[in-house]
Design a protein around this motif. Structure first.
Motif, short mmCIF file in Angstrom:
data_model
loop_
_atom_site.label_atom_id
_atom_site.label_comp_id
_atom_site.label_asym_id
_atom_site.label_seq_id
_atom_site.Cartn_x
_atom_site.Cartn_y
_atom_site.Cartn_z
N GLU A 42 0.73 -1.46 -0.14
CA GLU A 42 0.01 0.07 -0.11
C GLU A 42 0.48 0.80 -0.16
O GLU A 42 0.07 2.35 -0.06
CB GLU A 42 -1.12 -0.01 1.20
N GLU A 43 2.19 1.33 -0.57
CA GLU A 43 3.23 2.23 -0.69
C GLU A 43 2.41 3.16 -1.68
O GLU A 43 2.88 2.02 -2.61
CB GLU A 43 4.13 1.57 -0.15
N SER A 44 2.49 4.23 -1.01
CA SER A 44 2.18 4.99 -2.66
C SER A 44 3.02 6.26 -2.57
O SER A 44 3.26 6.86 -1.74
CB SER A 44 0.50 5.12 -2.35
N TYR A 45 2.78 7.29 -4.03
CA TYR A 45 3.38 8.39 -4.13
C TYR A 45 2.90 9.43 -3.58
O TYR A 45 3.20 10.44 -3.15
CB TYR A 45 3.98 8.83 -5.26
N ASN A 46 1.66 9.03 -3.20
CA ASN A 46 0.06 10.37 -3.05
C ASN A 46 -0.22 10.11 -1.76
O ASN A 46 0.14 8.80 -0.82
CB ASN A 46 -0.89 9.86 -4.00
N HIS A 47 -0.56 10.69 -1.04
CA HIS A 47 -1.33 10.74 0.77
C HIS A 47 -0.07 10.16 1.10
O HIS A 47 -1.21 9.59 2.59
CB HIS A 47 -2.43 10.59 0.89
N PHE A 107 -5.92 6.65 -2.25
CA PHE A 107 -6.60 7.15 -3.25
C PHE A 107 -7.11 8.54 -3.54
O PHE A 107 -6.72 9.92 -2.30
CB PHE A 107 -7.68 6.15 -3.73
N ASN A 108 -8.01 9.52 -4.42
CA ASN A 108 -8.81 10.40 -4.11
C ASN A 108 -9.84 9.70 -3.95
O ASN A 108 -10.52 10.23 -2.12
CB ASN A 108 -9.21 11.02 -5.90
N VAL A 109 -11.05 8.52 -3.84
CA VAL A 109 -11.57 8.04 -3.08
C VAL A 109 -10.76 6.45 -2.78
O VAL A 109 -11.09 6.29 -4.41
CB VAL A 109 -13.12 8.40 -3.49
N PHE A 110 -10.68 5.53 -1.83
CA PHE A 110 -10.83 4.37 -2.79
C PHE A 110 -11.21 3.04 -3.33
O PHE A 110 -12.52 3.40 -2.54
CB PHE A 110 -9.89 4.00 -1.34
#
Length: 410
Positions: free
Chosen positions: A170-175, A196-199
């Motif tokens: 679940e690592e991401s560049y976002n949030h 996500f914007n909305v997961f």
């Protein structure tokens, strides 16, 4: 070529782990004593002063440049020394020192360069002087940071090991910008934005179990972790009200729904286990398109304050000092980083929220503004606030790479 890059990356990770083991055993890593510093003089100072001359503040307040700090975000103030430790969304933590106590930094240098950081955004102190650094997927502890930060090696321990704060998948560049605080219960609280914007629905159960899209708390040694609050899209600011011990936090609303909806949020958690409505609500009472046919939880907690849409409400702090007038004591200072997806930009300012006698929010209003020009250009973007030990207010600006100081009186 790719194989060489991967080999170097693997070697760097191994060295970082090895260094942590040495530091936790109070051993030297052999790191160079030549530590990166940031010049605090030159033409950039004049440029900052020109911008600050245009910042609007209430009568009696003034703003000045405290330090030039690249990528400055969350700040933690040393309880006894006043050294300011500054997190970033990159790979460095900075130590900012005002040696002569004239309320202007004399030195800005890299902190703990023998440790390889990854998005070390969250920095916070315990009352007894322990510095915690919350990275994207790890939490580190530096027990005596404000006294031993001068050299490259500082005693360091892992509270949460790399890959254990959230599942690696679940690592991401976002949030991914974490914020941490030590609560009145002496536990460690950490915000976990969902990427996500909305997961999507298939992520719901995992995120709720882990606390992604919420706030988790644990003992200071990382044990007894639990999800304290959930239903939060992406919180990048929180603090405790010392008066009633409630936890307040900002939350960034869903993008792409138009200029004026949904509102940004300032929330209040009064107990463990509360749900704050996301992903059913994108901000305030505005339903998300993705979950419009799903039934939201009946006990979803509404925000204490609905802020202007897409202003990007980030860092916040309760004001507990004595320097500012009575009106501000016990209230909340928070920042709006500024919008990125709005046809008419808003934000780039410091807000102040007063509280009612019962501990709820009364009114939020602009406190310091002027970083956003009339033609929509950002001269700076406030990212976080922190109270200096003398009761003045520090404001970080990651876009310009600076920390400003707001003071009152002579």
């Amino acid at each position: 070529m790719l194989a060489g890059v991967l080999a170097l990356t693997g070697a760097a990770r191994a060295q970082s782990t090895d260094n942590l083991e040495k530091l936790s055993n109070f051993q030297s890593t052999g790191a160079s004593m030549e530590m990166e510093t940031v010049p605090q003089t030159g033409p950039r100072v004049d440029a900052f002063n020109k911008t600050l001359a245009g910042i609007k503040l209430p009568d009696g307040f003034k703003i000045s440049l405290y330090a030039i700090v690249p990528d400055a975000r969350e700040m933690a103030i040393g309880p006894t020394t006043g050294v300011v430790f500054v997190g970033t969304r990159k790979s460095k933590v900075w130590a900012v020192t005002d040696r002569d106590k004239d309320r202007v930094a004399d030195e800005v240098k890299v902190f703990a360069p023998s440790v390889q950081f990854k998005l070390p955004h969250g920095v916070c102190f315990s009352k007894d002087g322990f510095l915690f650094v919350a990275e994207q997927n790890r939490v580190l502890l530096f027990p005596a940071a404000e006294y031993f930060y001068e050299g490259p090696d500082v005693a360091a321990f892992q509270v949460v090991k790399q890959g254990d704060l959230i599942p690696r998948a679940e690592e991401s560049y976002n949030h991914t910008t974490r914020v941490c605080r030590i609560g009145p219960d002496d536990k460690l609280y950490i915000t976990l934005g969902q990427p996500f914007n909305v997961f999507p629905q298939e992520k719901y159960d995992l995120y709720k179990k882990v606390g992604i899209g919420g706030i988790v708390r644990m003992d200071r040694d990382g044990k007894n972790r639990e999800v304290y609050a959930w239903g939060v899209r992406n919180s990048v600011g929180m603090d405790f009200n010392a008066k009633d011990k409630t936890l307040w936090f900002t939350d960034n609303q869903v993008d792409g729904m138009g200029d004026d909806i949904p509102p940004g949020e300032l929330n209040r958690a009064t107990k463990a286990g509360q749900n704050f409505g996301f992903p059913y609500f994108g901000g305030g009472s505005v339903r998300t398109v993705e979950y419009k046919d799903a039934t939201p939880p009946a006990d979803a907690v509404k925000p204490e304050v609905e802020m202007v849409a897409h202003a990007a409400d980030l860092g916040m702090t309760f004001y507990t000092g004595q320097q500012f007038p009575e009106k501000y004591r016990g209230g909340i200072f928070s920042v709006q980083h500024g919008s990125w997806n709005r046809t008419v930009p808003v934000g780039a300012r410091v807000m102040f929220t007063t509280l009612n006698e019962d501990g709820t929010a009364a009114k939020a209003e602009p406190f310091a503004e002027g970083w956003l020009t009339g033609n929509g250009e950002y001269l700076g973007r406030p990212a976080a606030v922190a109270q200096l030990n003398d009761g003045s207010l520090l404001v970080s600006d990651d876009t310009s790479g600076a920390i400003y100081r707001i003071s009152y009186g002579k």
